[in-house]
Write an enzyme that holds these catalytic residues in place. Structure first.
Site, PDB file in Angstrom:
ATOM      1  N   GLN A 101       6.817  -1.769  -0.446  1.00 23.63           N
ATOM      2  CA  GLN A 101       5.765  -1.675   0.584  1.00 23.63           C
ATOM      3  C   GLN A 101       5.177  -3.066   0.809  1.00 23.63           C
ATOM      4  O   GLN A 101       4.782  -3.742  -0.145  1.00 23.63           O
ATOM      5  CB  GLN A 101       4.658  -0.699   0.163  1.00 23.63           C
ATOM      6  CG  GLN A 101       3.708  -0.437   1.327  1.00 23.63           C
ATOM      7  CD  GLN A 101       2.590   0.520   0.993  1.00 23.63           C
ATOM      8  OE1 GLN A 101       1.715   0.180   0.182  1.00 23.63           O
ATOM      9  NE2 GLN A 101       2.565   1.688   1.600  1.00 23.63           N
ATOM     10  N   TYR A 168      -5.926  -0.891   6.531  1.00 23.26           N
ATOM     11  CA  TYR A 168      -5.559  -2.276   6.232  1.00 23.26           C
ATOM     12  C   TYR A 168      -5.143  -2.956   7.544  1.00 23.26           C
ATOM     13  O   TYR A 168      -5.236  -2.358   8.617  1.00 23.26           O
ATOM     14  CB  TYR A 168      -4.448  -2.311   5.170  1.00 23.26           C
ATOM     15  CG  TYR A 168      -4.943  -1.878   3.798  1.00 23.26           C
ATOM     16  CD1 TYR A 168      -5.947  -2.609   3.153  1.00 23.26           C
ATOM     17  CD2 TYR A 168      -4.454  -0.746   3.176  1.00 23.26           C
ATOM     18  CE1 TYR A 168      -6.425  -2.214   1.905  1.00 23.26           C
ATOM     19  CE2 TYR A 168      -4.926  -0.344   1.928  1.00 23.26           C
ATOM     20  CZ  TYR A 168      -5.915  -1.080   1.302  1.00 23.26           C
ATOM     21  OH  TYR A 168      -6.393  -0.692   0.075  1.00 23.26           O
ATOM     22  N   ARG A 216       4.333   3.349   7.040  1.00 21.46           N
ATOM     23  CA  ARG A 216       3.282   4.280   6.618  1.00 21.46           C
ATOM     24  C   ARG A 216       2.145   4.162   7.608  1.00 21.46           C
ATOM     25  O   ARG A 216       1.617   3.060   7.827  1.00 21.46           O
ATOM     26  CB  ARG A 216       2.792   3.965   5.202  1.00 21.46           C
ATOM     27  CG  ARG A 216       1.889   5.070   4.697  1.00 21.46           C
ATOM     28  CD  ARG A 216       1.648   5.029   3.208  1.00 21.46           C
ATOM     29  NE  ARG A 216       1.796   6.382   2.682  1.00 21.46           N
ATOM     30  CZ  ARG A 216       1.309   6.782   1.516  1.00 21.46           C
ATOM     31  NH1 ARG A 216       0.678   5.947   0.740  1.00 21.46           N
ATOM     32  NH2 ARG A 216       1.471   8.024   1.110  1.00 21.46           N
ATOM     33  N   ARG A 313      -0.308  11.448  -7.576  1.00 21.43           N
ATOM     34  CA  ARG A 313      -1.137  11.857  -8.710  1.00 21.43           C
ATOM     35  C   ARG A 313      -0.553  13.086  -9.405  1.00 21.43           C
ATOM     36  O   ARG A 313      -0.669  13.237 -10.619  1.00 21.43           O
ATOM     37  CB  ARG A 313      -2.575  12.087  -8.229  1.00 21.43           C
ATOM     38  CG  ARG A 313      -3.246  10.774  -7.797  1.00 21.43           C
ATOM     39  CD  ARG A 313      -4.538  11.014  -7.048  1.00 21.43           C
ATOM     40  NE  ARG A 313      -4.301  11.760  -5.818  1.00 21.43           N
ATOM     41  CZ  ARG A 313      -5.250  12.320  -5.091  1.00 21.43           C
ATOM     42  NH1 ARG A 313      -6.512  12.223  -5.469  1.00 21.43           N
ATOM     43  NH2 ARG A 313      -4.956  12.973  -3.979  1.00 21.43           N
ATOM     44  N   CYS A 337     -10.433  13.302  -8.776  1.00 19.38           N
ATOM     45  CA  CYS A 337     -11.726  12.765  -9.223  1.00 19.38           C
ATOM     46  C   CYS A 337     -12.470  12.052  -8.093  1.00 19.38           C
ATOM     47  O   CYS A 337     -11.863  11.380  -7.269  1.00 19.38           O
ATOM     48  CB  CYS A 337     -11.524  11.756 -10.357  1.00 19.38           C
ATOM     49  SG  CYS A 337     -10.888  12.489 -11.852  1.00 19.38           S
ATOM     50  N   CYS A 341     -10.136   7.990  -7.557  1.00 18.06           N
ATOM     51  CA  CYS A 341      -9.141   8.242  -8.613  1.00 18.06           C
ATOM     52  C   CYS A 341      -9.320   7.210  -9.734  1.00 18.06           C
ATOM     53  O   CYS A 341      -9.438   6.016  -9.492  1.00 18.06           O
ATOM     54  CB  CYS A 341      -7.740   8.127  -8.001  1.00 18.06           C
ATOM     55  SG  CYS A 341      -6.402   8.148  -9.220  1.00 18.06           S
TER      56      CYS A 341
HETATM   57  C1  LIG Z   1      -4.258   4.274  -7.909  1.00 23.89           C
HETATM   58  C2  LIG Z   1      -3.725   4.464  -6.523  1.00 23.89           C
HETATM   59  C3  LIG Z   1      -3.110   3.393  -5.876  1.00 23.89           C
HETATM   60  C4  LIG Z   1      -2.619   3.552  -4.585  1.00 23.89           C
HETATM   61  N1  LIG Z   1      -1.976   2.510  -3.978  1.00 23.89           N
HETATM   62  C5  LIG Z   1      -1.441   2.666  -2.744  1.00 23.89           C
HETATM   63  C6  LIG Z   1      -0.681   1.632  -2.139  1.00 23.89           C
HETATM   64  O1  LIG Z   1      -0.418   0.584  -2.727  1.00 23.89           O
HETATM   65  N2  LIG Z   1      -0.204   1.853  -0.884  1.00 23.89           N
HETATM   66  C7  LIG Z   1      -0.381   3.030  -0.216  1.00 23.89           C
HETATM   67  O2  LIG Z   1       0.090   3.188   0.913  1.00 23.89           O
HETATM   68  N3  LIG Z   1      -1.081   4.047  -0.789  1.00 23.89           N
HETATM   69  C8  LIG Z   1      -1.579   3.901  -2.029  1.00 23.89           C
HETATM   70  N4  LIG Z   1      -2.214   4.957  -2.629  1.00 23.89           N
HETATM   71  C9  LIG Z   1      -2.236   6.263  -1.950  1.00 23.89           C
HETATM   72  C10 LIG Z   1      -1.054   7.124  -2.449  1.00 23.89           C
HETATM   73  O3  LIG Z   1       0.199   6.587  -2.064  1.00 23.89           O
HETATM   74  C11 LIG Z   1      -1.134   8.588  -1.932  1.00 23.89           C
HETATM   75  O4  LIG Z   1      -1.072   8.562  -0.529  1.00 23.89           O
HETATM   76  C12 LIG Z   1      -2.392   9.300  -2.383  1.00 23.89           C
HETATM   77  O5  LIG Z   1      -2.566   9.163  -3.780  1.00 23.89           O
HETATM   78  C13 LIG Z   1      -2.346  10.786  -2.016  1.00 23.89           C
HETATM   79  O6  LIG Z   1      -1.215  11.388  -2.584  1.00 23.89           O
HETATM   80  P1  LIG Z   1      -1.318  12.337  -3.893  1.00 23.89           P
HETATM   81  O7  LIG Z   1      -2.322  13.406  -3.573  1.00 23.89           O
HETATM   82  O8  LIG Z   1       0.072  12.865  -4.114  1.00 23.89           O
HETATM   83  O9  LIG Z   1      -1.807  11.462  -5.014  1.00 23.89           O
HETATM   84  C14 LIG Z   1      -2.735   4.807  -3.909  1.00 23.89           C
HETATM   85  C15 LIG Z   1      -3.366   5.877  -4.578  1.00 23.89           C
HETATM   86  C16 LIG Z   1      -3.844   5.721  -5.863  1.00 23.89           C
HETATM   87  C17 LIG Z   1      -4.481   6.894  -6.543  1.00 23.89           C
END
Ligand SMILES: Cc1cc2nc3c(=O)[nH]c(=O)nc-3n(C[C@H](O)[C@H](O)[C@H](O)COP(=O)(O)O)c2cc1C
Length: 364
Positions: A101, A168, A216, A313, A337, A341
């Site tokens: 990414q 972003y 994305r 997650r 949380c 998170c």
């Molecule tokens: C600690 C953390 C770091 C993340 N870093 C990025 C990232 O670098 N780029 C991005 O597009 N989304 C990032 N996200 C968002 C995740 O890719 C994802 O869209 C989000 O956690 C929701 O999905 P989930 O419910 O399966 O966790 C991040 C999320 C978390 C919790």
């Protein structure tokens, strides 16, 4: 009916299943001057061992002065890229494909890396301030994104994901609430998408025919109709995959997700609703995200809502998520949380992670 574990080919690249481990900046690991460390490699080993078909790396910054935090990995030099070659090796050895990414934070750049943050337009909200990029600076940045993708290909990645979501920099161009430009980069959806489309064109020109480009983007820029228009433009511009998340919402709400409101009777999240709405408008594969459980994942793919499901997650708190999905079992859920998170600060404070057997936890 398409099975969650059926193969799919994206741009000549076979992906073994429809499960994506989405981008995740590993905030609690240090990355001195953007450099990958053995701890990051251990992280990708752990992720690839979970069994997803596709892994998207955490956002890697195309410029040192556009980082979202000091621990963000960088892809702004050939040396940084050389050090990253082990990531695709690790993923490929374990049967997964991997996209890097690529990203710039725009007005969400942390003050410790830049005292001159930039955005699509002059911006000021809740003490966050940035100035509009000049046309010349847009051209320079476009070159940095393209150079980053070229480096990713050379380092062995199967493709890149252009980060155009989560408020972003590229999202700050997409968003009519933020982008007030009066030149060819502002106004209509085509103009707001122009910067991303120019990057896409540059990447296509300078990478091989099998190199995957995912974008994305948010499903709400500010609404599904606008997002659908931008999605179609990205598809026409050469995107091979659309990874749908969220976009323009007040900064404070970002951690809450802020998906779209769903019509009565729709049984999934606003994010899934947005991803499905976009899939109805394009012909390239679409990925949905947000708290997707094992059974829901199988249903979303088999009923044709989306082509891929991204699970972050869920896999952190249930490292057996993929095998459970294969067995049709429900796994444990992330606690979601608030306000944010725990992995943004310290994984060891994540309640789901704490419940895991220490032997399966990845130590820092
Ligand atoms: C600690 C953390 C770091 C993340 N870093 C990025 C990232 O670098 N780029 C991005 O597009 N989304 C990032 N996200 C968002 C995740 O890719 C994802 O869209 C989000 O956690 C929701 O999905 P989930 O419910 O399966 O966790 C991040 C999320 C978390 C919790």
């Amino acid at each position: 009916m398409t099975d969650l574990f059926s193969e799919i080919t994206v741009r000549n690249c076979r992906i073994r299943n429809r499960i994506v481990f989405p981008a995740m900046v590993v905030c609690d690991l240090e990355a001195p001057e953007g450099k990958v460390t053995p701890a990051h490699l251990a992280h990708y080993r752990w992720v690839a061992d979970r069994g997803p078909g596709l892994i998207v790396t955490g956002a890697m910054c195309v410029s040192p002065d556009g980082r979202l935090n000091e621990n963000q990995l960088g892809i702004w030099s050939d040396q940084l890229a050389e050090d990253l070659t082990e990531i695709p090796e690790i993923c490929h050895q374990r049967g997964a494909r991997v996209l890097m990414q690529i990203h710039h934070a725009g007005f969400r750049t942390v003050p410790s890396v830049s005292d001159d943050p930039v955005s699509s337009s002059d911006y000021e909200e809740n003490g966050v301030r940035a100035r509009a990029l000049t046309a010349g600076e847009i051209a320079e940045l476009r070159e940095k994104y393209v150079a980053a993708a070229v480096r990713a290909e050379k380092a062995g990645f199967d493709g890149i994901e252009l980060h155009c979501a989560h408020l972003y920099l590229l999202d700050q161009f997409f968003s009519s609430a933020i982008n007030k430009r009066t030149d060819e980069y502002g106004g209509s959806a085509a103009n707001r998408a122009r910067f991303a489309l120019e990057i896409l064109a540059g990447i296509r020109e300078r990478t091989g025919p099998d190199f995957i480009i995912s974008c994305r983007m948010g499903c709400n820029t500010p609404d599904l109709e606008d997002a659908g228009e931008i999605a179609r433009l990205l598809e026409q511009g050469g995107a091979d995959l659309l990874d749908i998340s969220y976009s323009t919402i007040p900064l404070a709400q970002i951690v809450d997700g802020g998906g779209l409101p769903v019509p009565e009777g729709f049984e999934h999240s606003g994010f899934v609703y947005g991803a499905k709405g976009i899939r109805d408008k394009v012909n390239v594969p679409v990925c949905a995200v947000w708290q997707i459980g094992t059974r829901e994942a199988a249903q979303l793919v088999s009923e044709g809502f989306v082509d891929f499901v991204a699970v972050l997650r869920g896999m952190l708190v249930d490292p057996d998520w993929v095998s459970r999905a294969r067995a049709g079992e429900e796994g444990s859920r992330c606690y979601d949380c608030r306000p944010v998170c725990r992995w943004y600060s310290d994984r060891n404070s994540c309640p789901g992670w704490q419940k895991l057997d220490p032997a399966v936890r990845l130590q820092k």
